[in-house]
Motif scaffolding. Structure first.
Motif, PDB file in Angstrom:
ATOM      1  N   ARG A  50       0.810  -1.200   0.000  1.00 38.65           N
ATOM      2  CA  ARG A  50       0.000   0.000   0.000  1.00 38.65           C
ATOM      3  C   ARG A  50       0.852   1.262   0.000  1.00 38.65           C
ATOM      4  N   ILE A  51       1.911   1.298  -0.801  1.00 35.59           N
ATOM      5  CA  ILE A  51       2.708   2.521  -0.898  1.00 35.59           C
ATOM      6  C   ILE A  51       2.551   3.142  -2.286  1.00 35.59           C
ATOM      7  N   GLU A  52       1.440   2.805  -2.973  1.00 32.35           N
ATOM      8  CA  GLU A  52       1.283   3.348  -4.322  1.00 32.35           C
ATOM      9  C   GLU A  52       1.204   4.863  -4.329  1.00 32.35           C
ATOM     10  N   ASP A  53       0.686   5.459  -3.240  1.00 32.26           N
ATOM     11  CA  ASP A  53       0.565   6.922  -3.229  1.00 32.26           C
ATOM     12  C   ASP A  53       1.896   7.586  -2.992  1.00 32.26           C
ATOM     13  N   GLU A  54       2.839   6.823  -2.436  1.00 30.51           N
ATOM     14  CA  GLU A  54       4.119   7.454  -2.151  1.00 30.51           C
ATOM     15  C   GLU A  54       5.054   7.413  -3.349  1.00 30.51           C
ATOM     16  N   ILE A  55       4.640   6.714  -4.409  1.00 33.85           N
ATOM     17  CA  ILE A  55       5.497   6.664  -5.594  1.00 33.85           C
ATOM     18  C   ILE A  55       5.374   8.001  -6.302  1.00 33.85           C
ATOM     19  N   SER A  56       6.496   8.710  -6.405  1.00 28.94           N
ATOM     20  CA  SER A  56       6.422  10.065  -6.942  1.00 28.94           C
ATOM     21  C   SER A  56       6.204  10.033  -8.442  1.00 28.94           C
ATOM     22  N   ASP A  57       5.849  11.175  -8.978  1.00 25.72           N
ATOM     23  CA  ASP A  57       5.601  11.278 -10.422  1.00 25.72           C
ATOM     24  C   ASP A  57       6.853  10.999 -11.216  1.00 25.72           C
ATOM     25  N   LYS A  58       7.979  11.397 -10.636  1.00 20.93           N
ATOM     26  CA  LYS A  58       9.223  11.164 -11.378  1.00 20.93           C
ATOM     27  C   LYS A  58       9.436   9.663 -11.581  1.00 20.93           C
ATOM     28  N   ILE A  59       9.202   8.913 -10.529  1.00 22.33           N
ATOM     29  CA  ILE A  59       9.368   7.459 -10.639  1.00 22.33           C
ATOM     30  C   ILE A  59       8.423   6.920 -11.698  1.00 22.33           C
ATOM     31  N   LYS A  60       7.178   7.399 -11.681  1.00 25.81           N
ATOM     32  CA  LYS A  60       6.207   6.877 -12.635  1.00 25.81           C
ATOM     33  C   LYS A  60       6.619   7.211 -14.064  1.00 25.81           C
ATOM     34  N   TYR A  61       7.073   8.444 -14.282  1.00 25.74           N
ATOM     35  CA  TYR A  61       7.449   8.823 -15.636  1.00 25.74           C
ATOM     36  C   TYR A  61       8.655   8.031 -16.112  1.00 25.74           C
ATOM     37  N   VAL A  62       9.622   7.849 -15.225  1.00 23.83           N
ATOM     38  CA  VAL A  62      10.801   7.081 -15.632  1.00 23.83           C
ATOM     39  C   VAL A  62      10.402   5.651 -15.938  1.00 23.83           C
ATOM     40  N   ARG A  77      -3.093  -0.497 -20.857  1.00 22.00           N
ATOM     41  CA  ARG A  77      -2.643   0.847 -20.522  1.00 22.00           C
ATOM     42  C   ARG A  77      -3.783   1.855 -20.625  1.00 22.00           C
ATOM     43  N   LYS A  78      -4.797   1.517 -21.444  1.00 29.54           N
ATOM     44  CA  LYS A  78      -5.941   2.413 -21.534  1.00 29.54           C
ATOM     45  C   LYS A  78      -7.073   1.965 -20.618  1.00 29.54           C
ATOM     46  N   ALA A  79      -7.228   0.653 -20.443  1.00 31.49           N
ATOM     47  CA  ALA A  79      -8.378   0.168 -19.681  1.00 31.49           C
ATOM     48  C   ALA A  79      -8.151   0.285 -18.175  1.00 31.49           C
ATOM     49  N   PHE A  80      -7.004  -0.193 -17.701  1.00 30.00           N
ATOM     50  CA  PHE A  80      -6.665  -0.052 -16.288  1.00 30.00           C
ATOM     51  C   PHE A  80      -5.338   0.669 -16.216  1.00 30.00           C
ATOM     52  N   PRO A  81      -5.318   1.988 -16.383  1.00 27.67           N
ATOM     53  CA  PRO A  81      -4.023   2.670 -16.483  1.00 27.67           C
ATOM     54  C   PRO A  81      -3.221   2.518 -15.195  1.00 27.67           C
ATOM     55  N   TYR A  82      -1.948   2.277 -15.349  1.00 29.03           N
ATOM     56  CA  TYR A  82      -1.080   2.140 -14.198  1.00 29.03           C
ATOM     57  C   TYR A  82       0.121   3.039 -14.421  1.00 29.03           C
ATOM     58  N   SER A  83       0.765   3.418 -13.345  1.00 23.69           N
ATOM     59  CA  SER A  83       2.012   4.163 -13.402  1.00 23.69           C
ATOM     60  C   SER A  83       1.908   5.385 -14.323  1.00 23.69           C
ATOM     61  N   SER A  84       0.876   6.154 -14.155  1.00 27.24           N
ATOM     62  CA  SER A  84       0.655   7.421 -14.836  1.00 27.24           C
ATOM     63  C   SER A  84       0.518   7.307 -16.349  1.00 27.24           C
ATOM     64  N   TYR A  85       0.089   6.178 -16.883  1.00 26.34           N
ATOM     65  CA  TYR A  85      -0.161   6.092 -18.326  1.00 26.34           C
ATOM     66  C   TYR A  85      -1.315   6.980 -18.745  1.00 26.34           C
ATOM     67  N   GLU A  86      -2.185   7.363 -17.791  1.00 22.43           N
ATOM     68  CA  GLU A  86      -3.327   8.201 -18.186  1.00 22.43           C
ATOM     69  C   GLU A  86      -2.870   9.596 -18.574  1.00 22.43           C
ATOM     70  N   ASN A  87      -1.640   9.980 -18.197  1.00 26.63           N
ATOM     71  CA  ASN A  87      -1.163  11.310 -18.553  1.00 26.63           C
ATOM     72  C   ASN A  87      -0.563  11.377 -19.938  1.00 26.63           C
ATOM     73  N   PHE A  88      -0.445  10.227 -20.594  1.00 25.89           N
ATOM     74  CA  PHE A  88       0.223  10.213 -21.888  1.00 25.89           C
ATOM     75  C   PHE A  88      -0.794  10.085 -23.004  1.00 25.89           C
ATOM     76  N   ASP A  89      -0.441  10.652 -24.121  1.00 24.01           N
ATOM     77  CA  ASP A  89      -1.344  10.666 -25.254  1.00 24.01           C
ATOM     78  C   ASP A  89      -0.805   9.712 -26.309  1.00 24.01           C
ATOM     79  N   PHE A  90      -1.469   8.585 -26.504  1.00 21.03           N
ATOM     80  CA  PHE A  90      -1.005   7.641 -27.512  1.00 21.03           C
ATOM     81  C   PHE A  90      -2.201   6.875 -28.038  1.00 21.03           C
ATOM     82  N   ASP A  91      -2.045   6.289 -29.206  1.00 24.41           N
ATOM     83  CA  ASP A  91      -3.125   5.528 -29.823  1.00 24.41           C
ATOM     84  C   ASP A  91      -2.838   4.051 -29.722  1.00 24.41           C
TER      85      ASP A  91
END
Lengths: 199, 209, 412
Positions: free
Chosen positions: C107-119, C252-266
């Motif tokens: 249960r540390i998903e909220d502590e994962i920073s955006d930088k980690i997710k983007y990398v 990646r579109k149905a259950f987005p994980y690790s900030s995939y919802e912030n990216f624009d792709f087809d």
């Protein structure tokens, strides 16, 4: 118990660090043949410079082996121009990857199908000693099944390490160092092929 | 009404009250524990009516010190509703060597190989499976490696397999070596655990009562 | 049971009489575990009549490594290393799936920073391109286009350079770990990624020029090994195999994980479900992955590379000499490991091969009680007989190449 102590090394001497062995000179009528020594040297040089590997990529090391045969770390410049699909046309078997117990008879069968002279490189930690996987499913080192000439550590070894091991094997062939003893003949294990026949 | 995981659980509870043993929610994931005899009916209902057309995986967990011993776990996914669900079936009574579960390969054909894998690694048979044979281990292997009483490094090495499996006439016993203490297991589960007196260099030959 | 009896169970021996005293026999051949198309150790038992395949039975298990059993005796951090070696063409994606599962347990998903997710997204997409390059190289090699193999590996070397830059290892990096990343990004990372992204669009166009409208390629791949949408869903196929059969489904579109919802792709989707469609899906996926890599590079936030909780992620190594707490945390984490609460999770991610799922059961101790990996290639391979039965023997190689299996994860 038909299996000997697994902790004992299969071969007693190091293949590549053995001091130079004097090849037996061909003796005719009490005289040593100088010409045939040079011919043997020439043959060994020829064999080492045109080793054709058999494709035996099992797992991740196979990908690094493919990288070694690709354009950046070209293995063709050392003579391994083609990776022969058929073991009958190959003289080197690079065991690249982890050998599971289901694959072990297949490995031995492919080795047996290769004509003499043949050499084996155990590429990677899994082929050398079981690697990361010390469990029921992986043969702890393919030198339990086939006689291995060169071991290359790494998980996976970079293509440069594979090429270094390849060069070590070439040096070994040129110096006439013989193949290590066959582990199956030594331990008396009878191998069953996939159809129940004896290999 | 939109079908989500929670509404699915409610609908299954309502329609099959006799089949549901319990439902669990953990970290946002819904799990329904079913009775084995009702598994096929519930799965058929989920697939036809609630559009759970996709079976992600079938697997099993071996709870060595619990009766029933095994949990057979099914992960379902609904592509149209974008929701996921987990089903569990508890099997394996005391002394039962090969517990039986009805197969769902009639509903999702993809379950065929998953169930073969569970049979291969755990010994759980699937009644009605079209082709239940080993898939990952060699075809004449007799033991089931992923059970908790099967040691990681296998048993002693008979020929011709280079891995370890117990010979046919030796009974490995249940729970003799790897019972868990509440404080966790030791860091290195090595061959000496099978026979504490065995030195690393010597061949084993453990005899169990 | 004798081995031979077991294996002859699924051989069809048929003989159809023809007029004039002739007959047609079927023949069972073994496309053995060692064969030149480098897809791994897969054995196919094919029953053929002439050139047409009547029945195909895959025999797997030649690379069974007992990874799931081995993981039960390692701590969570140690078991990460095992996940690299399953799907050995995309180790970072396996690491990502495993890390997400363990982080969900902890249960540390909220502590994962955006930088980690983007990398993580950047590396996963680079890894997807690398995996698809190997697929393209080997698939083209099987079908006769040998130069494509060399071109793909040339590009792949640039991606492996990036991985070597940040983690020191080309392939089995274990860089994405539960708690963040193993180490911070290096200054040269940005340049290396840009070096790749600047040349890759042209190279991709090169592959398209070579293959996509190539008469020979189209004749060898169009209409071959068709998998219908219902069959794909019923058999649990995923990834490009499912999308090539006209099913719009991407995790990646149905259950987005690790900030995939912030990216624009087809999501490229095929129409017919044949080899050509799967080929096009993967080629277009490489393009989309490049797009995501560029977006991640541009929008990379600053932040910590690791969760700050010392009970999960070890503090930086240099603190050991100064701080007692850091030393003790290091000691506890590397000898005993963190103990997630009791429970189980199933996390699915979109690996290059399809839906990779990690089912981890924790019983409160420092080692996973059960780690099951839902391998995409396992289910995709189950659909192989559907694709090749009724087709020609020569198309088997095209079919196997198009599913893009990795035996490491099929057998685990």
């Amino acid at each position: 118990m038909g299996v000997k102590n697994p902790w004992e090394p299969v071969q007693a001497f190091s293949n590549t660090q053995t001091p130079r062995l004097r090849r037996e000179l061909h003796v005719k009528n009490g005289e040593a043949g100088i010409l045939t020594t040079q011919v043997s040297k020439l043959i060994d040089w020829g064999r080492s410079s045109s080793l054709w590997p058999a494709t035996f990529g099992l797992a991740c090391c196979a990908i690094e082996m493919m990288s070694a045969s690709a354009d950046r770390f070209d293995i063709a410049r050392f003579g391994a121009e083609v990776f022969r699909a058929s073991p009958r046309q190959a003289d080197l078997m690079i065991v690249a990857g982890r050998c599971s117990i289901k694959m072990a008879p297949v490995l031995r069968q492919i080795y047996d199908q290769m004509p003499d002279p043949k050499w084996v490189i155990a590429m990677g930690a899994c082929a050398s000693c079981g690697g990361v996987f010390n469990n029921y499913a992986i043969v702890q080192g393919v030198d339990k099944i086939v006689p291995v000439d060169v071991f290359i550590p790494g998980c996976p070894p970079t293509p440069e390490m594979l090429l270094f091991g390849f060069n070590e094997l070439q040096r070994k062939i040129r110096e006439g160092i013989p193949n290590p003893p066959d582990p199956l003949k030594a331990s008396g294990i009878k191998l069953q092929g996939p159809l129940g026949e004896e290999l | 009404m939109a079908i989500t995981a929670t509404s699915t659980v409610a609908m299954v509870r309502e329609k099959f009250p006799q089949a549901v043993v319990e439902t669990v929610e953990f970290r946002g994931e819904q799990t329904i524990v079913l009775l084995p005899e009702h598994l096929v009916t519930v799965c058929a209902y989920l697939q036809k009516n609630l559009q759970y057309a996709y079976l992600s995986s079938v697997t099993a967990v071996d709870w060595l010190e619990r009766i029933p011993r095994y949990d057979v776990v099914y992960h379902l996914l609904s592509l149209t509703n974008q929701c996921e669900l987990r089903l569990k079936v508890r099997v394996g009574q005391r002394g039962e060597e090969h517990p039986a579960v009805p197969t769902i390969s009639g509903i999702w054909p993809g379950a065929n190989w998953f169930e073969r894998e569970v049979y291969d690694l755990f010994g759980i048979t699937f009644a009605g499976h079209p082709d239940l044979r080993r898939i990952l281990m060699p075809i004449d292997w007799t033991t089931h490696p992923l059970r908790k009483d099967y040691p990681l490094t296998g048993f002693d090495l008979p020929e011709p397999h280079w891995g370890g499996q117990v010979p046919y006439d030796v009974d490995p016993g249940v729970g003799s070596q790897t019972l868990r203490t509440p404080y966790g297991r030791e860091l290195n589960e090595s061959r000496s655990k099978i026979n504490p007196g065995q030195e690393p260099g010597e061949p084993g030959g453990e005899k169990r009562a | 049971m004798q081995k031979q009896d077991i294996e002859t169970q699924y051989i069809i021996e048929e003989s159809r009489p023809l007029e004039g005293g002739q007959r047609i026999d079927t023949m069972t051949i073994n496309m053995g575990p060692q064969h030149p198309s480098t897809h791994g150790v897969l054995r196919l038992i094919l029953t053929i009549e002439g050139e047409i395949i009547i029945k195909a039975v895959p025999d797997i298990g030649f690379l069974h490594t007992g990874i799931e059993k081995t993981a039960e005796s390692k701590t969570y951090h140690q078991a990460l290393v095992l996940t690299d070696r399953m799907e050995y063409l995309s180790p970072l994606c396996n690491n990502l799936g495993y890390s997400l599962a363990v982080e969900k347990l902890l249960r540390i998903e909220d502590e994962i920073s955006d930088k980690i997710k983007y990398v993580r997204v950047l590396l996963a997409e680079l890894q997807r391109i690398a995996s698809h390059l190997v697929w393209l190289g080997t698939h083209a090699l099987d079908l006769g286009a040998m130069s494509v193999f060399l071109y793909c590996f040339r590009e792949r070397e640039m991606i492996l350079d990036v991985f070597e830059e940040i983690s020191g290892v080309r392939m089995m990096t274990s860089y994405i770990c539960p708690g963040g990343l193993q180490a911070d990004l290096t200054p040269a990372f940005d340049d290396k990624v840009r070096a790749f992204t600047s040349i890759f669009p042209d190279r991709l166009q090169e592959y398209h020029d070579l293959l996509t409208n190539n008469q020979i390629w189209m004749e060898r791949t169009k209409g071959i090994a068709v998998l219908s949408a219902q069959d794909a869903i019923a058999y649990g196929a995923s990834g490009p195999v499912l999308r090539g059969s006209n099913v719009v489904w991407d995790i990646r579109k149905a259950f987005p994980y690790s900030s995939y919802e912030n990216f624009d792709f087809d999501i490229p989707v095929g129409t017919n479900g044949d080899v050509y469609d799967r080929y096009l899906v993967r080629m277009l996926e490489m393009e989309q992955s490049l797009k995501i890599v560029n977006q991640a590079l541009e929008g990379m936030p600053a932040g910590a590379y690791r969760v700050q909780d010392p009970k999960v992620a070890p503090p930086p190594k240099w603190q050991i000499t100064g701080s007692m707490e850091a030393l003790i945390h290091h000691f506890k984490l590397y000898t005993e490991g963190y103990r997630p609460p009791k429970g189980e999770v199933f996390v699915r991610t979109e690996a290059p091969k399809g839906e990779l799922g990690f089912y981890i059961v924790s019983d409160g101790t420092a080692k996973p009680y059960r780690m099951h990996v839902r391998a995409p290639s396992f289910a995709n391979l189950e659909a192989l007989p559907l694709m090749i039965e009724g087709g020609f023997l020569a198309d088997v190689v095209a079919a196997i190449g198009s599913i893009d299996i990795v035996l490491g994860e099929v057998d685990r």
